[in-house]
Design a protein around this motif. Structure first.
Motif, PDB file in Angstrom:
ATOM      1  N   UNK A 187       0.863  -1.180   0.000  1.00 25.63           N
ATOM      2  CA  UNK A 187       0.000   0.000   0.000  1.00 25.63           C
ATOM      3  C   UNK A 187       0.903   1.236   0.000  1.00 25.63           C
ATOM      4  N   UNK A 188       0.633   2.169  -0.928  1.00 28.50           N
ATOM      5  CA  UNK A 188       1.434   3.384  -1.018  1.00 28.50           C
ATOM      6  C   UNK A 188       0.610   4.599  -0.590  1.00 28.50           C
ATOM      7  N   UNK A 189      -0.647   4.604  -1.015  1.00 31.52           N
ATOM      8  CA  UNK A 189      -1.518   5.751  -0.719  1.00 31.52           C
ATOM      9  C   UNK A 189      -2.431   5.421   0.468  1.00 31.52           C
ATOM     10  N   UNK A 190      -2.259   6.155   1.558  1.00 30.08           N
ATOM     11  CA  UNK A 190      -3.136   5.961   2.723  1.00 30.08           C
ATOM     12  C   UNK A 190      -4.281   6.969   2.619  1.00 30.08           C
ATOM     13  N   UNK A 191      -5.152   6.719   1.668  1.00 28.31           N
ATOM     14  CA  UNK A 191      -6.155   7.716   1.300  1.00 28.31           C
ATOM     15  C   UNK A 191      -7.569   7.241   1.644  1.00 28.31           C
ATOM     16  N   UNK A 192      -8.526   8.010   1.190  1.00 23.21           N
ATOM     17  CA  UNK A 192      -9.929   7.720   1.472  1.00 23.21           C
ATOM     18  C   UNK A 192     -10.343   6.371   0.874  1.00 23.21           C
ATOM     19  N   UNK A 193      -9.793   6.039  -0.281  1.00 21.04           N
ATOM     20  CA  UNK A 193     -10.114   4.767  -0.931  1.00 21.04           C
ATOM     21  C   UNK A 193      -9.697   3.590  -0.038  1.00 21.04           C
ATOM     22  N   UNK A 194      -8.526   3.734   0.600  1.00 23.88           N
ATOM     23  CA  UNK A 194      -8.043   2.690   1.512  1.00 23.88           C
ATOM     24  C   UNK A 194      -8.997   2.538   2.706  1.00 23.88           C
ATOM     25  N   UNK A 195      -9.449   3.652   3.247  1.00 22.28           N
ATOM     26  CA  UNK A 195     -10.399   3.612   4.367  1.00 22.28           C
ATOM     27  C   UNK A 195     -11.674   2.891   3.955  1.00 22.28           C
ATOM     28  N   UNK A 196     -12.158   3.199   2.769  1.00 22.41           N
ATOM     29  CA  UNK A 196     -13.407   2.572   2.296  1.00 22.41           C
ATOM     30  C   UNK A 196     -13.209   1.077   2.101  1.00 22.41           C
ATOM     31  N   UNK A 197     -12.047   0.715   1.515  1.00 21.11           N
ATOM     32  CA  UNK A 197     -11.801  -0.713   1.293  1.00 21.11           C
ATOM     33  C   UNK A 197     -11.706  -1.455   2.622  1.00 21.11           C
ATOM     34  N   UNK A 198     -11.012  -0.855   3.604  1.00 25.94           N
ATOM     35  CA  UNK A 198     -10.860  -1.516   4.913  1.00 25.94           C
ATOM     36  C   UNK A 198     -12.231  -1.774   5.549  1.00 25.94           C
ATOM     37  N   UNK A 199     -13.144  -0.833   5.374  1.00 26.39           N
ATOM     38  CA  UNK A 199     -14.490  -1.004   5.936  1.00 26.39           C
ATOM     39  C   UNK A 199     -15.219  -2.151   5.227  1.00 26.39           C
ATOM     40  N   UNK A 200     -15.048  -2.241   3.926  1.00 22.97           N
ATOM     41  CA  UNK A 200     -15.682  -3.336   3.168  1.00 22.97           C
ATOM     42  C   UNK A 200     -15.076  -4.690   3.545  1.00 22.97           C
ATOM     43  N   UNK A 201     -13.750  -4.698   3.721  1.00 25.51           N
ATOM     44  CA  UNK A 201     -13.066  -5.944   4.101  1.00 25.51           C
ATOM     45  C   UNK A 201     -13.607  -6.435   5.444  1.00 25.51           C
ATOM     46  N   UNK A 202     -13.764  -5.496   6.374  1.00 24.26           N
ATOM     47  CA  UNK A 202     -14.264  -5.867   7.694  1.00 24.26           C
ATOM     48  C   UNK A 202     -15.717  -6.350   7.613  1.00 24.26           C
ATOM     49  N   UNK A 203     -16.536  -5.648   6.846  1.00 25.68           N
ATOM     50  CA  UNK A 203     -17.945  -6.058   6.701  1.00 25.68           C
ATOM     51  C   UNK A 203     -18.020  -7.475   6.113  1.00 25.68           C
TER      52      UNK A 203
ATOM     53  N   UNK B 115     -10.590 -10.961  -1.590  1.00 25.79           N
ATOM     54  CA  UNK B 115     -11.731 -10.235  -2.160  1.00 25.79           C
ATOM     55  C   UNK B 115     -11.298  -9.454  -3.407  1.00 25.79           C
ATOM     56  N   UNK B 116     -10.276 -10.034  -4.098  1.00 25.41           N
ATOM     57  CA  UNK B 116      -9.907  -9.517  -5.415  1.00 25.41           C
ATOM     58  C   UNK B 116      -9.302  -8.110  -5.358  1.00 25.41           C
ATOM     59  N   UNK B 117      -8.501  -7.850  -4.316  1.00 22.75           N
ATOM     60  CA  UNK B 117      -7.881  -6.539  -4.133  1.00 22.75           C
ATOM     61  C   UNK B 117      -6.433  -6.809  -3.747  1.00 22.75           C
ATOM     62  N   UNK B 118      -5.511  -6.523  -4.657  1.00 23.55           N
ATOM     63  CA  UNK B 118      -4.171  -7.088  -4.509  1.00 23.55           C
ATOM     64  C   UNK B 118      -3.174  -6.101  -3.900  1.00 23.55           C
ATOM     65  N   UNK B 119      -3.548  -5.650  -2.718  1.00 22.11           N
ATOM     66  CA  UNK B 119      -2.657  -4.818  -1.923  1.00 22.11           C
ATOM     67  C   UNK B 119      -2.455  -5.495  -0.566  1.00 22.11           C
ATOM     68  N   UNK B 120      -1.333  -5.143   0.077  1.00 26.98           N
ATOM     69  CA  UNK B 120      -0.942  -5.883   1.290  1.00 26.98           C
ATOM     70  C   UNK B 120      -1.712  -5.372   2.506  1.00 26.98           C
ATOM     71  N   UNK B 121      -2.943  -5.879   2.604  1.00 24.82           N
ATOM     72  CA  UNK B 121      -3.859  -5.496   3.679  1.00 24.82           C
ATOM     73  C   UNK B 121      -4.506  -6.775   4.213  1.00 24.82           C
ATOM     74  N   UNK B 122      -4.488  -6.934   5.536  1.00 24.18           N
ATOM     75  CA  UNK B 122      -5.160  -8.084   6.129  1.00 24.18           C
ATOM     76  C   UNK B 122      -5.815  -7.662   7.430  1.00 24.18           C
ATOM     77  N   UNK B 123      -6.893  -8.335   7.738  1.00 22.82           N
ATOM     78  CA  UNK B 123      -7.624  -8.035   8.961  1.00 22.82           C
ATOM     79  C   UNK B 123      -7.671  -9.312   9.797  1.00 22.82           C
ATOM     80  N   UNK B 124      -7.362  -9.192  11.088  1.00 24.56           N
ATOM     81  CA  UNK B 124      -7.428 -10.343  11.992  1.00 24.56           C
ATOM     82  C   UNK B 124      -8.150  -9.898  13.262  1.00 24.56           C
ATOM     83  N   UNK B 125      -9.074 -10.709  13.716  1.00 25.78           N
ATOM     84  CA  UNK B 125      -9.741 -10.430  14.989  1.00 25.78           C
ATOM     85  C   UNK B 125     -10.196 -11.752  15.613  1.00 25.78           C
ATOM     86  N   UNK B 126      -9.451 -12.211  16.612  1.00 28.26           N
ATOM     87  CA  UNK B 126      -9.804 -13.472  17.272  1.00 28.26           C
ATOM     88  C   UNK B 126     -10.462 -13.210  18.627  1.00 28.26           C
ATOM     89  N   UNK B 127     -10.851 -11.963  18.873  1.00 25.70           N
ATOM     90  CA  UNK B 127     -11.323 -11.594  20.216  1.00 25.70           C
ATOM     91  C   UNK B 127     -12.631 -12.277  20.597  1.00 25.70           C
TER      92      UNK B 127
END
Lengths: 173, 166
Positions: free
Chosen positions: B21-37, B53-65
């Motif tokens: 990921x190079x741009x920490x922009x609004x698009x990244x925020x929106x994608x992170x919300x979709x990934x979580x949903x 989810x067909x988005x080839x940037x180095x982003x992962x979400x983990x929540x084992x809580x």
């Protein structure tokens, strides 16, 4: 109409049995489902699901020449079967101790009375001929979890059998 | 927020290596919300990586809580994650939204230290162990085009390489 059969094949082990068996089934119009092969005491054994639109006699005839040539015992059952119906285990039970008759009966008897459903079982006799040890690994589903089974298995520990219960929680990511 | 379609093996796109990921922009925020949903929409799912989810940037979400009695860091959004340390090894059972109806045993490090960035590009370090470490390593594999199928072991081998096999 496609029907499922359970094939059980047993014989002296040698290289190539799986290849010959699966080629024969494939060329005979069968599609294979789930299968499990094990080498037990030097014997080849496999159970496998095969789907075909022929009847059980035609399947028997298809396999007869191979069974004769490789000296295999083939047993066929028409089964009701579905794929994609795996049940996820929530508990592993590891059993070990000096080998003696009755360990499996005692352990699985206690498990069955406690409502445990065995999904996978693997066991082996290791050690030496003079001092054999018995090892068994059971994966299954305990509706009430591990604690309920601890009480059911406690009497067995006094007979010199080592039992270890490990909760399984499959990670989905 | 949208629930995204999850790619399923043998879709070749799952083998693609994702880029940083190079741009920490609004698009990244929106994608992170979709990934979580998308992750929350699958009961029991404890992690999801962008390439699933067909988005080839180095982003992962983990929540084992949600798992009882486990040490955890809560919800971790890992951007450009790097494993700094790994210790020990333990076999555990894994499945994957991208590989439905198959589970298998995988050997993973027991404790890890991972460095990653958050949505605003600030760096964070997390110490993870056990189940959470496994989840992070499973998701990080996706970023490199690897599935747990690439690491799965025979259940019959379990006896010989259980905890702390080094």
């Amino acid at each position: 109409m496609k029907r499922w059969y359970m094939l059980t094949v047993v014989g002296a082990d040698r290289p190539g049995i799986v290849a010959r068996l699966s080629e024969t089934l494939y060329h005979g119009g069968c599609n294979l489902g789930e299968a499990s092969m094990a080498r037990l005491g030097g014997n080849f054994s496999i159970m496998l699901m095969a789907q075909t639109d022929t009847d059980i006699e035609a399947l028997r005839l298809l396999l007869a020449p191979l069974a004769r040539e490789l000296n295999l015992h083939v047993h066929l059952d028409r089964i009701e079967a579905q794929l994609h119906e795996h049940v996820e285990p929530n508990l592993r039970i590891t059993v070990s101790g000096a080998d003696r008759a009755g360990i499996v009966a005692e352990v699985t008897g206690a498990l069955a009375r406690a409502g445990f459903n065995i999904l996978d079982l693997y066991s082996d006799v290791a050690g030496t001929a003079a001092k054999p040890i018995y090892v068994m690994i059971i994966d299954g589903f305990a509706p009430q979890g591990a604690e309920a089974l601890e009480a059911a298995l406690a009497p067995l520990r006094k007979t010199g059998v080592d039992l270890r219960l490990t909760p399984l929680d499959t990670l989905i990511g | 927020m949208a629930i995204l379609e999850v790619l399923r093996y043998p879709d070749a796109r799952l083998k693609q290596v994702s880029s940083a990921v190079v741009e920490f922009d609004e698009r990244l925020h929106r994608f992170a919300a979709d990934l979580e949903a998308t992750m929350r929409a699958s009961p029991g799912c404890v992690g999801l990586a962008a390439p699933q989810v067909n988005y080839f940037q180095r982003i992962a979400l983990v929540d084992v809580s949600a798992k009882p009695k486990l040490p955890h860091n809560g919800r971790m959004l890992l951007i450009n994650p790097v494993i700094l340390e790994q210790h020990g090894a333990v076999v555990g059972r894994e499945g994957c939204l991208s590989v439905p109806d198959f589970t298998g045993n995988v050997l993973r490090a027991e404790r890890i230290v991972v460095r990653s960035h958050d949505l605003d590009g600030a760096p964070h370090e997390y110490r993870c162990q056990g189940y959470e470490a496994r989840a992070v390593l499973h998701e990080l594999d996706h970023l490199d085009g690897l599935l747990f199928l690439d690491r799965v072991e025979s259940p019959r081998q379990d006896l010989f390489r259980r905890k702390n096999y080094k």
